[in-house]
Design an enzyme around this catalytic site. Sequence first.
Site, short mmCIF file in Angstrom:
data_model
loop_
_atom_site.label_atom_id
_atom_site.label_comp_id
_atom_site.label_asym_id
_atom_site.label_seq_id
_atom_site.Cartn_x
_atom_site.Cartn_y
_atom_site.Cartn_z
N ARG A 265 -46.36 17.29 11.30
CA ARG A 265 -46.27 17.93 9.98
C ARG A 265 -47.72 18.18 9.58
O ARG A 265 -48.41 18.92 10.27
CB ARG A 265 -45.48 17.01 9.03
CG ARG A 265 -45.02 17.68 7.75
CD ARG A 265 -44.13 16.79 6.91
NE ARG A 265 -44.84 15.63 6.36
CZ ARG A 265 -44.32 14.75 5.52
NH1 ARG A 265 -43.07 14.89 5.11
NH2 ARG A 265 -45.02 13.73 5.06
N HIS B 180 -49.13 9.67 8.71
CA HIS B 180 -47.80 9.33 8.20
C HIS B 180 -46.89 9.07 9.40
O HIS B 180 -46.97 9.78 10.40
CB HIS B 180 -47.29 10.50 7.35
CG HIS B 180 -46.07 10.19 6.52
ND1 HIS B 180 -46.03 9.16 5.61
CD2 HIS B 180 -44.87 10.80 6.46
CE1 HIS B 180 -44.84 9.15 5.02
NE2 HIS B 180 -44.11 10.14 5.52
N CYS C 274 -18.52 21.58 -9.72
CA CYS C 274 -18.87 22.82 -10.41
C CYS C 274 -20.34 22.73 -10.87
O CYS C 274 -21.01 21.73 -10.66
CB CYS C 274 -17.97 23.03 -11.61
SG CYS C 274 -16.22 23.02 -11.21
N MET C 275 -20.81 23.77 -11.52
CA MET C 275 -22.21 23.77 -11.96
C MET C 275 -22.48 22.65 -12.98
O MET C 275 -23.51 21.99 -12.93
CB MET C 275 -22.58 25.12 -12.56
CG MET C 275 -24.07 25.22 -12.89
SD MET C 275 -24.55 26.76 -13.67
CE MET C 275 -24.27 27.94 -12.37
N ASP C 276 -21.52 22.45 -13.90
CA ASP C 276 -21.77 21.54 -15.02
C ASP C 276 -20.78 20.38 -15.11
O ASP C 276 -20.92 19.54 -15.99
CB ASP C 276 -21.66 22.31 -16.35
CG ASP C 276 -22.35 23.64 -16.27
OD1 ASP C 276 -23.57 23.64 -16.04
OD2 ASP C 276 -21.66 24.68 -16.38
N LYS D 193 -44.61 10.90 -6.57
CA LYS D 193 -44.37 12.35 -6.46
C LYS D 193 -42.96 12.69 -6.94
O LYS D 193 -42.09 11.80 -7.04
CB LYS D 193 -44.55 12.78 -4.99
CG LYS D 193 -43.59 12.08 -4.04
CD LYS D 193 -43.96 12.34 -2.57
CE LYS D 193 -43.01 11.60 -1.65
NZ LYS D 193 -43.41 11.74 -0.24
N ARG E 25 -48.66 2.84 1.22
CA ARG E 25 -48.18 3.82 0.23
C ARG E 25 -46.68 3.60 0.04
O ARG E 25 -45.88 4.00 0.87
CB ARG E 25 -48.43 5.25 0.74
CG ARG E 25 -49.88 5.53 1.16
CD ARG E 25 -50.07 6.99 1.55
NE ARG E 25 -49.20 7.43 2.61
CZ ARG E 25 -49.51 7.43 3.91
NH1 ARG E 25 -50.70 7.05 4.31
NH2 ARG E 25 -48.64 7.85 4.81
N TYR F 90 -12.40 25.01 -8.68
CA TYR F 90 -12.52 26.27 -7.95
C TYR F 90 -11.94 26.17 -6.55
O TYR F 90 -12.19 25.20 -5.83
CB TYR F 90 -13.99 26.67 -7.82
CG TYR F 90 -14.65 27.08 -9.10
CD1 TYR F 90 -14.21 28.21 -9.80
CD2 TYR F 90 -15.72 26.36 -9.61
CE1 TYR F 90 -14.83 28.60 -10.99
CE2 TYR F 90 -16.35 26.74 -10.79
CZ TYR F 90 -15.90 27.86 -11.48
OH TYR F 90 -16.51 28.23 -12.64
#
Length: 426
Positions: free
Chosen positions: A166, A198, A347-349, A41, A254, A300
């Site tokens: 769950r 599970h 930061c983002m990048d 998954k 699994r 930042y």
Amino acid sequence: MSTDPALAATTSRAVIDLGAIAHNARVLAQRTTAPWMAVVKADAYGHGLAQVATTCLGAGASWLGVAQLAEALSLRAALDAAGIARPEPGPEAAADPRAPRLMTWIAPVLSAERAQAPDSPLRAALAADLDLSASTVGQARAIAAAARAHGAPARVHLKVDTGMSRGGATAEELAEVAGALRAAEQDGALCVVGLWSHLSRADEPESGSTRDHLERFHAAAEQVERSGLRPTVRHLAATGGLLWHPETHLDLVRAGIGLYGLSPNPATATSQELGLRPAMTLQAELIQVKRLHAGQAVSYGGTWSAPEERWVGLVPLGYADGLPRSASSCGPVSVAGIWAPIVGRVCMDQVVIDLGPARDADGVARPAPAVEGQTAVLWGDPAQAPHPVPTADDWARACGTINYEIVTRLGARVPRRHIPADGRVD
Ligand SMILES: *Cc1c(COP(=O)(O)O)cnc(C)c1O
């Protein structure tokens, strides 16, 4: 050499060692006599769905499992494209790595009417020869309606809640859900091939929780039997159960995280202690190296300042690539054989890493320990690297999370490069 300009333009990559995955599969399979499902998954926990699935089939997996129906449909398409046969239809338990069974356990909620429509996702699931999970009467009815329209019985695994709270039918709900499935089975719409659940605390063997789960599971199995169902594939164990609770192996295990070379709980046993090899290495090239004056704030918010004249490097990966922002001023990175932690905010990048003092104790200028273009490693397998490198476990500890999240959240923007398993001796 690749001539793809988009690939040549990238500055980071996750190198996935399929040989490590094949090795881990063999290590895990040695710990059980049960057949095993490779859990692939979430793009195989970030490692690449098709490549990991086919590697695991090569290592003996006779089942493949994904959470979401949409993932299962992609997986079926990938296996078809790879020429991997579909299993025999029908209720037989036997599964084979050459024609593996595919199981999915999260599907959209559909009315019976919607489920039987020509464009129903459940009909797509049946056309893809998927094994489905049912926890509720509504799910049982929807699957039966889809199967009647499809014209062949569905293979269903009844999920029971044994303490995770769950998915799964609770003890109170079980009689009704089993009854609905039995009615549909007698009607020829489906066959309940599996009974499953599970474990919530298999990674903490001392907790005693798994014993309680198993007791509830056996009680559920008796009740299901009384309702007339005869599921032959009983399954409960993920990697934690596989490693630490042999009594939970039943008819199928699994395996997820262990395949990727990571321990379900490094406090119980590290991947190294388990003989597992982390399969993912996250790298990027240093795109700039610079000297900062003492007191110069970084990134930042200026949350970190150079305590003295300091070399720093710029790594082109950020939270858009899946680095947790909580790695600010702590995420470990290695470059040129030194440990160079992230300084300042993620930061983002991009992130800035600390390459150490720019002068020695006598005030003599020191050259930068790394140069632009050099490869920085964020996490990988220390046993395979020429220099010490951080692990996904180091990142999990630094960020207050688990290794599962570190590898799985790796962003789609990071290209995956797969090293084939073929010919690898381990
Ligand atoms: C993810 C998952 C697994 C695999 O768990 P690991 O701890 O990664 O081995 C097994 N079963 C189910 C239902 C899951 O959702």
